[in-house]
Write a protein that holds these residues in place. Structure first.
Motif, short mmCIF file in Angstrom:
data_model
loop_
_atom_site.label_atom_id
_atom_site.label_comp_id
_atom_site.label_asym_id
_atom_site.label_seq_id
_atom_site.Cartn_x
_atom_site.Cartn_y
_atom_site.Cartn_z
N CYS A 14 35.10 -1.74 -105.63
CA CYS A 14 34.97 -1.30 -104.24
C CYS A 14 34.02 -2.15 -103.42
N HIS A 258 40.05 7.29 -108.14
CA HIS A 258 40.06 7.18 -106.67
C HIS A 258 39.80 5.76 -106.20
N ARG A 262 42.51 3.77 -103.91
CA ARG A 262 42.18 3.13 -102.63
C ARG A 262 42.65 1.68 -102.59
N ALA A 346 40.87 9.65 -101.08
CA ALA A 346 42.18 9.13 -101.47
C ALA A 346 43.04 10.30 -101.92
#
Ligand SMILES: [Zn+2]
Length: 350
Positions: A14, A258, A262, A346
Protein backbone atom coordinates in the motif's frame (compact mmCIF):
# COMPACT_ATOMS: atom_id res chain seq x y z
CA UNK A 1 14.74 -8.50 19.31
CA UNK A 2 14.58 -4.77 18.75
CA UNK A 3 13.45 -2.64 21.67
CA UNK A 4 11.30 -0.50 19.35
CA UNK A 5 9.04 -2.68 17.20
CA UNK A 6 8.02 0.25 14.96
CA UNK A 7 10.11 0.24 11.82
CA UNK A 8 10.27 2.88 9.09
CA UNK A 9 9.84 0.81 5.95
CA UNK A 10 7.60 1.40 2.97
CA UNK A 11 4.91 -1.25 2.54
CA UNK A 12 5.07 -2.89 -0.91
CA UNK A 13 1.29 -3.49 -0.78
CA UNK A 14 0.00 0.00 0.00
CA UNK A 15 2.98 2.36 0.17
CA UNK A 16 2.45 3.31 3.83
CA UNK A 17 5.64 4.20 5.68
CA UNK A 18 5.38 2.53 9.10
CA UNK A 19 5.54 -1.11 9.96
CA UNK A 20 5.83 -3.28 13.07
CA UNK A 21 8.35 -6.06 13.55
CA UNK A 22 6.54 -9.43 13.46
CA UNK A 23 9.57 -11.77 13.39
CA UNK A 24 13.26 -10.94 13.44
CA UNK A 25 15.54 -12.25 10.68
CA UNK A 26 17.20 -14.55 13.22
CA UNK A 27 13.90 -16.02 14.40
CA UNK A 28 12.67 -16.40 10.83
CA UNK A 29 15.84 -18.28 9.91
CA UNK A 30 15.31 -20.53 12.95
CA UNK A 31 11.71 -21.15 11.80
CA UNK A 32 12.99 -22.08 8.38
CA UNK A 33 15.52 -24.59 9.76
CA UNK A 34 12.95 -26.01 12.15
CA UNK A 35 10.50 -26.50 9.26
CA UNK A 36 13.14 -28.24 7.18
CA UNK A 37 14.06 -30.62 10.02
CA UNK A 38 10.44 -31.37 10.87
CA UNK A 39 9.35 -32.12 7.32
CA UNK A 40 12.51 -34.07 6.53
CA UNK A 41 11.66 -36.25 9.50
CA UNK A 42 7.92 -36.49 8.77
CA UNK A 43 8.14 -37.01 5.03
CA UNK A 44 11.38 -39.02 4.99
CA UNK A 45 12.46 -36.97 2.02
CA UNK A 46 15.75 -35.59 0.78
CA UNK A 47 15.98 -31.77 0.68
CA UNK A 48 15.55 -31.80 -3.13
CA UNK A 49 12.07 -33.26 -2.57
CA UNK A 50 11.13 -30.50 -0.13
CA UNK A 51 11.51 -27.71 -2.68
CA UNK A 52 8.84 -25.03 -2.12
CA UNK A 53 7.56 -26.95 0.89
CA UNK A 54 10.47 -26.36 3.26
CA UNK A 55 13.26 -25.28 0.89
CA UNK A 56 12.57 -21.97 -0.82
CA UNK A 57 14.16 -19.93 -3.59
CA UNK A 58 13.70 -16.60 -1.81
CA UNK A 59 14.82 -17.40 1.73
CA UNK A 60 17.22 -14.45 1.97
CA UNK A 61 17.84 -13.04 5.43
CA UNK A 62 15.33 -10.33 6.32
CA UNK A 63 13.07 -9.18 9.13
CA UNK A 64 9.37 -9.92 8.73
CA UNK A 65 7.26 -6.79 9.12
CA UNK A 66 3.55 -5.94 9.34
CA UNK A 67 2.28 -2.78 7.67
CA UNK A 68 0.54 -0.61 10.23
CA UNK A 69 -1.87 0.73 7.59
CA UNK A 70 -3.01 -2.31 5.58
CA UNK A 71 -1.83 -5.21 7.80
CA UNK A 72 0.03 -6.92 4.98
CA UNK A 73 3.11 -8.91 6.03
CA UNK A 74 6.36 -8.36 4.15
CA UNK A 75 10.07 -9.06 4.23
CA UNK A 76 12.08 -5.91 4.90
CA UNK A 77 12.55 -4.41 1.41
CA UNK A 78 15.94 -2.96 2.39
CA UNK A 79 17.23 -6.54 2.84
CA UNK A 80 16.34 -7.68 -0.68
CA UNK A 81 19.50 -9.03 -2.34
CA UNK A 82 20.58 -7.79 -5.76
CA UNK A 83 19.30 -10.00 -8.57
CA UNK A 84 16.56 -11.53 -6.43
CA UNK A 85 14.41 -12.41 -9.44
CA UNK A 86 17.41 -13.90 -11.29
CA UNK A 87 17.37 -16.76 -8.76
CA UNK A 88 14.31 -18.09 -10.56
CA UNK A 89 16.13 -18.34 -13.88
CA UNK A 90 18.57 -20.94 -12.57
CA UNK A 91 16.20 -22.60 -10.11
CA UNK A 92 17.08 -26.31 -10.04
CA UNK A 93 14.46 -29.05 -9.69
CA UNK A 94 15.11 -32.74 -9.26
CA UNK A 95 13.36 -34.64 -12.11
CA UNK A 96 11.85 -37.13 -9.64
CA UNK A 97 10.41 -34.21 -7.69
CA UNK A 98 8.83 -32.70 -10.81
CA UNK A 99 7.36 -36.07 -11.83
CA UNK A 100 5.80 -36.48 -8.39
CA UNK A 101 4.46 -32.92 -8.36
CA UNK A 102 3.11 -33.28 -11.88
CA UNK A 103 0.84 -36.19 -10.99
CA UNK A 104 -0.39 -34.54 -7.78
CA UNK A 105 -1.01 -31.17 -9.39
CA UNK A 106 -2.96 -32.50 -12.37
CA UNK A 107 -5.16 -34.59 -10.04
CA UNK A 108 -5.63 -31.60 -7.72
CA UNK A 109 -6.71 -29.26 -10.52
CA UNK A 110 -9.08 -31.91 -11.76
CA UNK A 111 -10.69 -32.29 -8.31
CA UNK A 112 -11.26 -28.54 -8.23
CA UNK A 113 -12.55 -28.38 -11.79
CA UNK A 114 -16.03 -26.94 -11.08
CA UNK A 115 -14.45 -23.91 -9.37
CA UNK A 116 -11.75 -23.64 -12.04
CA UNK A 117 -14.37 -23.79 -14.80
CA UNK A 118 -16.30 -20.98 -13.13
CA UNK A 119 -13.13 -18.90 -13.38
CA UNK A 120 -12.32 -19.38 -17.02
CA UNK A 121 -11.06 -22.96 -17.57
CA UNK A 122 -13.34 -24.10 -20.38
CA UNK A 123 -13.26 -25.18 -23.99
CA UNK A 124 -12.18 -22.46 -26.39
CA UNK A 125 -11.02 -20.05 -23.68
CA UNK A 126 -7.69 -18.28 -24.12
CA UNK A 127 -5.84 -18.43 -20.79
CA UNK A 128 -2.60 -16.80 -19.71
CA UNK A 129 -0.76 -18.06 -16.63
CA UNK A 130 1.86 -15.73 -15.17
CA UNK A 131 4.41 -17.87 -13.32
CA UNK A 132 3.50 -21.16 -14.99
CA UNK A 133 6.32 -23.09 -13.26
CA UNK A 134 6.41 -26.69 -14.57
CA UNK A 135 3.21 -26.34 -16.61
CA UNK A 136 0.69 -28.58 -14.82
CA UNK A 137 -2.06 -25.94 -14.86
CA UNK A 138 -1.44 -25.23 -18.57
CA UNK A 139 -1.77 -28.89 -19.51
CA UNK A 140 -4.79 -29.41 -17.25
CA UNK A 141 -6.50 -26.40 -18.92
CA UNK A 142 -5.53 -27.68 -22.37
CA UNK A 143 -7.14 -31.04 -21.56
CA UNK A 144 -10.37 -29.13 -21.03
CA UNK A 145 -10.13 -27.52 -24.45
CA UNK A 146 -8.61 -24.18 -23.43
CA UNK A 147 -5.76 -22.49 -25.31
CA UNK A 148 -3.29 -21.91 -22.49
CA UNK A 149 0.03 -20.10 -22.57
CA UNK A 150 2.46 -19.56 -19.71
CA UNK A 151 5.20 -17.13 -18.76
CA UNK A 152 7.97 -18.17 -16.40
CA UNK A 153 11.56 -17.24 -15.62
CA UNK A 154 12.73 -20.72 -14.70
CA UNK A 155 14.55 -22.45 -17.55
CA UNK A 156 14.45 -25.97 -16.06
CA UNK A 157 10.79 -25.81 -15.05
CA UNK A 158 9.77 -24.32 -18.41
CA UNK A 159 11.71 -27.01 -20.28
CA UNK A 160 9.83 -29.65 -18.28
CA UNK A 161 6.52 -27.95 -19.16
CA UNK A 162 7.41 -27.93 -22.87
CA UNK A 163 8.29 -31.62 -22.79
CA UNK A 164 4.71 -32.20 -21.64
CA UNK A 165 3.39 -30.12 -24.53
CA UNK A 166 2.86 -26.76 -22.82
CA UNK A 167 3.52 -23.39 -24.49
CA UNK A 168 5.72 -21.25 -22.25
CA UNK A 169 7.51 -17.94 -22.77
CA UNK A 170 10.74 -18.04 -20.75
CA UNK A 171 11.12 -14.35 -19.96
CA UNK A 172 9.86 -11.75 -17.51
CA UNK A 173 6.15 -11.04 -18.01
CA UNK A 174 5.81 -8.33 -20.67
CA UNK A 175 2.41 -7.07 -21.77
CA UNK A 176 3.81 -6.33 -25.26
CA UNK A 177 4.82 -9.95 -25.90
CA UNK A 178 1.35 -11.08 -26.93
CA UNK A 179 0.93 -9.27 -30.23
CA UNK A 180 -2.53 -7.88 -29.58
CA UNK A 181 -3.96 -11.14 -28.20
CA UNK A 182 -6.75 -10.87 -25.64
CA UNK A 183 -7.40 -13.54 -23.01
CA UNK A 184 -10.50 -14.80 -21.24
CA UNK A 185 -8.60 -15.50 -18.02
CA UNK A 186 -5.30 -14.58 -16.38
CA UNK A 187 -4.17 -16.90 -13.57
CA UNK A 188 -1.31 -16.14 -11.17
CA UNK A 189 -0.71 -19.07 -8.81
CA UNK A 190 1.85 -18.85 -5.99
CA UNK A 191 3.79 -16.12 -7.80
CA UNK A 192 2.07 -12.79 -7.09
CA UNK A 193 3.70 -12.58 -3.64
CA UNK A 194 7.15 -12.29 -5.24
CA UNK A 195 6.39 -9.67 -7.90
CA UNK A 196 8.38 -6.44 -7.60
CA UNK A 197 5.64 -4.27 -9.13
CA UNK A 198 2.33 -6.07 -8.55
CA UNK A 199 0.23 -2.99 -9.37
CA UNK A 200 1.71 -2.80 -12.86
CA UNK A 201 1.21 -6.54 -13.43
CA UNK A 202 -2.48 -6.12 -12.54
CA UNK A 203 -2.84 -3.19 -14.94
CA UNK A 204 -1.16 -5.26 -17.66
CA UNK A 205 -3.42 -8.22 -16.89
CA UNK A 206 -6.46 -5.93 -17.21
CA UNK A 207 -5.16 -4.73 -20.56
CA UNK A 208 -4.74 -8.30 -21.83
CA UNK A 209 -8.16 -9.51 -20.69
CA UNK A 210 -11.38 -9.45 -22.64
CA UNK A 211 -14.15 -7.40 -20.99
CA UNK A 212 -15.56 -9.59 -18.23
CA UNK A 213 -12.44 -11.79 -18.29
CA UNK A 214 -11.34 -13.59 -15.10
CA UNK A 215 -8.41 -12.79 -12.84
CA UNK A 216 -7.34 -15.52 -10.38
CA UNK A 217 -4.57 -15.01 -7.81
CA UNK A 218 -3.44 -17.70 -5.33
CA UNK A 219 -1.25 -16.18 -2.63
CA UNK A 220 -0.40 -16.36 1.11
CA UNK A 221 -2.83 -14.75 3.52
CA UNK A 222 -1.29 -12.14 5.84
CA UNK A 223 -4.11 -12.63 8.36
CA UNK A 224 -3.10 -16.24 8.92
CA UNK A 225 0.60 -15.44 9.34
CA UNK A 226 -0.25 -12.75 11.89
CA UNK A 227 -2.61 -15.17 13.64
CA UNK A 228 0.04 -17.90 13.85
CA UNK A 229 2.71 -15.58 15.21
CA UNK A 230 0.65 -13.42 17.55
CA UNK A 231 -2.39 -15.44 18.70
CA UNK A 232 -1.05 -19.02 18.93
CA UNK A 233 1.35 -20.60 21.42
CA UNK A 234 4.81 -20.45 19.75
CA UNK A 235 5.12 -24.17 19.02
CA UNK A 236 1.62 -24.41 17.57
CA UNK A 237 2.13 -21.29 15.45
CA UNK A 238 5.38 -22.67 14.07
CA UNK A 239 3.74 -26.00 13.26
CA UNK A 240 0.80 -24.36 11.52
CA UNK A 241 3.14 -22.35 9.33
CA UNK A 242 5.45 -25.31 8.68
CA UNK A 243 2.56 -27.47 7.49
CA UNK A 244 1.19 -24.94 5.03
CA UNK A 245 4.21 -23.86 2.91
CA UNK A 246 4.71 -20.86 5.21
CA UNK A 247 7.60 -22.02 7.43
CA UNK A 248 10.12 -19.16 7.44
CA UNK A 249 7.66 -17.07 5.34
CA UNK A 250 9.90 -16.91 2.25
CA UNK A 251 7.59 -14.52 0.39
CA UNK A 252 8.32 -10.87 -0.36
CA UNK A 253 4.74 -9.83 0.44
CA UNK A 254 1.85 -11.71 2.01
CA UNK A 255 -1.15 -9.49 1.38
CA UNK A 256 -4.08 -8.72 3.60
CA UNK A 257 -7.33 -9.33 1.76
CA UNK A 258 -8.27 -5.66 1.80
CA UNK A 259 -4.85 -4.48 0.57
CA UNK A 260 -4.98 -6.91 -2.34
CA UNK A 261 -8.60 -6.00 -3.04
CA UNK A 262 -7.61 -2.34 -3.28
CA UNK A 263 -4.75 -3.11 -5.67
CA UNK A 264 -7.05 -5.20 -7.85
CA UNK A 265 -9.87 -2.66 -7.97
CA UNK A 266 -7.39 0.17 -8.65
CA UNK A 267 -6.29 -1.74 -11.75
CA UNK A 268 -9.82 -1.78 -13.17
CA UNK A 269 -11.28 -5.03 -11.86
CA UNK A 270 -14.61 -5.57 -10.19
CA UNK A 271 -16.49 -8.29 -8.27
CA UNK A 272 -13.57 -9.24 -6.02
CA UNK A 273 -14.15 -12.50 -4.14
CA UNK A 274 -11.94 -14.44 -1.72
CA UNK A 275 -11.77 -18.17 -1.00
CA UNK A 276 -9.61 -19.52 1.84
CA UNK A 277 -7.44 -22.59 1.21
CA UNK A 278 -4.93 -24.58 3.21
CA UNK A 279 -2.07 -24.96 0.75
CA UNK A 280 -0.59 -23.33 -2.31
CA UNK A 281 -0.22 -26.74 -3.90
CA UNK A 282 -3.30 -28.47 -5.31
CA UNK A 283 -1.63 -31.83 -4.61
CA UNK A 284 -3.15 -33.78 -1.74
CA UNK A 285 0.08 -35.31 -0.44
CA UNK A 286 0.88 -32.34 1.75
CA UNK A 287 -2.47 -32.58 3.54
CA UNK A 288 -1.89 -36.00 4.99
CA UNK A 289 1.72 -35.30 5.91
CA UNK A 290 1.34 -32.04 7.76
CA UNK A 291 2.39 -31.86 11.40
CA UNK A 292 -1.23 -31.50 12.47
CA UNK A 293 -2.56 -34.46 10.57
CA UNK A 294 -6.10 -34.23 11.90
CA UNK A 295 -7.65 -32.09 9.22
CA UNK A 296 -10.98 -31.30 10.92
CA UNK A 297 -9.02 -29.79 13.79
CA UNK A 298 -6.99 -27.61 11.46
CA UNK A 299 -10.07 -26.46 9.62
CA UNK A 300 -11.78 -25.55 12.88
CA UNK A 301 -8.69 -23.52 13.77
CA UNK A 302 -8.83 -21.63 10.47
CA UNK A 303 -12.50 -20.88 11.05
CA UNK A 304 -11.64 -19.61 14.52
CA UNK A 305 -8.90 -17.41 13.08
CA UNK A 306 -11.35 -16.07 10.49
CA UNK A 307 -13.88 -15.22 13.17
CA UNK A 308 -11.49 -13.16 15.25
CA UNK A 309 -11.97 -9.85 13.53
CA UNK A 310 -9.81 -10.65 10.53
CA UNK A 311 -10.85 -9.06 7.22
CA UNK A 312 -11.75 -12.15 5.24
CA UNK A 313 -11.10 -15.86 5.64
CA UNK A 314 -7.90 -16.32 7.66
CA UNK A 315 -6.91 -19.59 6.04
CA UNK A 316 -3.19 -19.94 5.26
CA UNK A 317 -3.66 -19.17 1.56
CA UNK A 318 -6.31 -17.40 -0.43
CA UNK A 319 -7.73 -17.54 -3.91
CA UNK A 320 -8.75 -14.02 -4.81
CA UNK A 321 -10.75 -13.56 -7.99
CA UNK A 322 -12.16 -10.65 -9.96
CA UNK A 323 -13.42 -9.76 -13.40
CA UNK A 324 -12.23 -7.07 -15.75
CA UNK A 325 -14.35 -3.95 -16.17
CA UNK A 326 -15.95 -3.40 -19.56
CA UNK A 327 -13.08 -1.10 -20.61
CA UNK A 328 -9.77 -0.27 -18.84
CA UNK A 329 -9.66 3.14 -17.17
CA UNK A 330 -8.10 5.98 -19.12
CA UNK A 331 -4.57 6.89 -18.02
CA UNK A 332 -4.42 3.98 -15.63
CA UNK A 333 -0.97 3.02 -16.93
CA UNK A 334 0.59 5.54 -14.57
CA UNK A 335 -0.81 3.81 -11.47
CA UNK A 336 1.74 1.62 -9.71
CA UNK A 337 1.71 -0.44 -6.55
CA UNK A 338 3.19 2.51 -4.70
CA UNK A 339 0.46 4.93 -5.74
CA UNK A 340 -2.50 2.58 -5.71
CA UNK A 341 -3.62 3.63 -2.27
CA UNK A 342 -7.36 3.84 -2.30
CA UNK A 343 -9.27 5.36 0.56
CA UNK A 344 -12.48 3.89 1.91
CA UNK A 345 -13.41 0.33 2.66
CA UNK A 346 -12.78 -2.24 -0.01
CA UNK A 347 -15.71 -4.44 -0.93
CA UNK A 348 -15.00 -8.11 -0.38
CA UNK A 349 -17.66 -10.65 -1.27
CA UNK A 350 -17.52 -14.19 0.13
ZN1 LIG B 1 0.47 -1.60 3.68
Amino acid sequence: MRSDPHVESRCPACGARWATLLRSAEDLLADSRWTRDLLTDRLSDEPVMLKDTAVFTQDYRADLLVCRACQSVFRDPSAVPAGRMDRYVTDHYDPAYLDRMWVGFIAGYQRDHPWNAAHGVRAGARILEIGSWFGAFLIYATHHGAHAIGVDLGTEAAAYARRHGATVITAPFDVNAFDGQRFHAVWILNCFEQLSDPGQVLLDAARLLEPGGHLVIRTPNAAFIRFAYTRCPPTLGRRLLAGTNLGGVAYAVSYSTHALTRLITAAGFTGVAVRGREHASPARRAFTSTPLAWQPGRRALYRLASARGMAGPAWPWMDITATRHAEPRQGSDSVTSQSARVTGAAYVRF
